[in-house]
Scaffold this motif. Structure first.
Motif, PDB file in Angstrom:
ATOM      1  N   GLY A  41      -0.643  52.010 -15.466  1.00  0.00           N
ATOM      2  CA  GLY A  41      -1.149  50.654 -15.258  1.00  0.00           C
ATOM      3  C   GLY A  41      -1.460  49.851 -16.507  1.00  0.00           C
ATOM      4  O   GLY A  41      -1.398  48.628 -16.488  1.00  0.00           O
ATOM      5  N   GLU A  96      -7.598  50.485 -20.319  1.00  0.00           N
ATOM      6  CA  GLU A  96      -7.312  50.721 -18.896  1.00  0.00           C
ATOM      7  C   GLU A  96      -7.059  49.388 -18.206  1.00  0.00           C
ATOM      8  O   GLU A  96      -7.583  48.350 -18.617  1.00  0.00           O
ATOM      9  CB  GLU A  96      -8.507  51.476 -18.288  1.00  0.00           C
ATOM     10  CG  GLU A  96      -8.502  51.688 -16.791  1.00  0.00           C
ATOM     11  CD  GLU A  96      -7.337  52.516 -16.258  1.00  0.00           C
ATOM     12  OE1 GLU A  96      -6.192  52.253 -16.658  1.00  0.00           O
ATOM     13  OE2 GLU A  96      -7.573  53.382 -15.403  1.00  0.00           O
ATOM     14  N   ASP A  97      -6.251  49.413 -17.168  1.00  0.00           N
ATOM     15  CA  ASP A  97      -5.957  48.172 -16.454  1.00  0.00           C
ATOM     16  C   ASP A  97      -7.162  47.671 -15.662  1.00  0.00           C
ATOM     17  O   ASP A  97      -7.535  46.516 -15.743  1.00  0.00           O
ATOM     18  CB  ASP A  97      -4.722  48.342 -15.543  1.00  0.00           C
ATOM     19  CG  ASP A  97      -4.820  49.534 -14.587  1.00  0.00           C
ATOM     20  OD1 ASP A  97      -5.817  50.289 -14.623  1.00  0.00           O
ATOM     21  OD2 ASP A  97      -3.878  49.712 -13.789  1.00  0.00           O
TER      22      ASP A  97
HETATM   23 MG    MG Z   1      -4.538  52.991 -13.589  1.00  0.00          MG
END
Ligand code: MG
Ligand code: IMP
Length: 172
Positions: A41, A96-97
């Protein structure tokens, strides 16, 4: 048939990521910065963020997945692959997304702490405060968002939509 509704434009995303990059650049001058992206992600956010930081940083990645599929995480986290280089003594910024329940990040942060970095902070593009189950301190946050399932800019539904340049809300 699912529908996509525009949520955050490419222009707003780019402006926010550049601002995060500037803040990170100011904080990590003369440090040994390693950006650690959580796949998949974060890959687009990480690519833009890394280019918004004018410092001699390095990049590494790890892959984590939670059991189960669909639009909610199950809380059982599995490491699918780990970092390629030691981070002992380095200044690690995890990228992180989205922080949703917080379970993924809580697990990853505690695993990374065992590797004894000199510092460990978190940059997350998105945070859904309403869904928080575990408190995860976010040092650099892009946007707080309501409890909606979003796709684009790296985020997927069932593997799709990661390549959208903007963020969209998915109405299933
Ligand atoms: Mg993720
Ligand atoms: P957490 O463990 O509940 O915080 O889950 C975080 C992970 O769930 C993220 O890294 C995403 O992979 C996924 N996720 C949570 N919310 C969304 C969303 O709105 N769109 C796409 N993926 C999401």
């Amino acid at each position: 048939m699912s529908r996509l509704k525009p949520f955050i434009t490419e222009r707003r995303l780019q402006a926010r990521v550049r601002a995060l990059g500037r803040a990170i650049q100011a904080d990590y001058r003369n440090r040994d910065l390693v950006l650690v992206g959580i796949l998949k992600g974060s890959f687009i956010f990480m690519a833009d963020l890394a280019r918004a930081i004018d410092l001699p940083l390095t990049c590494d990645f790890m892959r984590v997945s939670s059991y189960g599929s669909g639009t909610t995480s199950s809380g059982k986290i599995r490491m699918e692959f780990d970092l390629s280089h030691p981070i002992r003594g380095k200044d690690v910024l995890l990228v992180e997304d989205i922080v949703d329940t917080g379970w993924t990040l809580d697990h990853v942060l505690s695993e990374l702490r065992k590797k004894k970095p000199s510092s460990l902070k978190l940059a997350a593009l998105l945070h859904k405060p309403e869904r928080e189950r575990v408190k995860v301190p976010i040092d650099y946050l892009g946007f707080k968002i309501p409890d909606r399932f979003v796709v684009g800019y790296g985020l997927d539904f069932d593997g799709r939509y990661r390549n959208l340049r903007h963020l969209a809300v998915l109405d299933a």
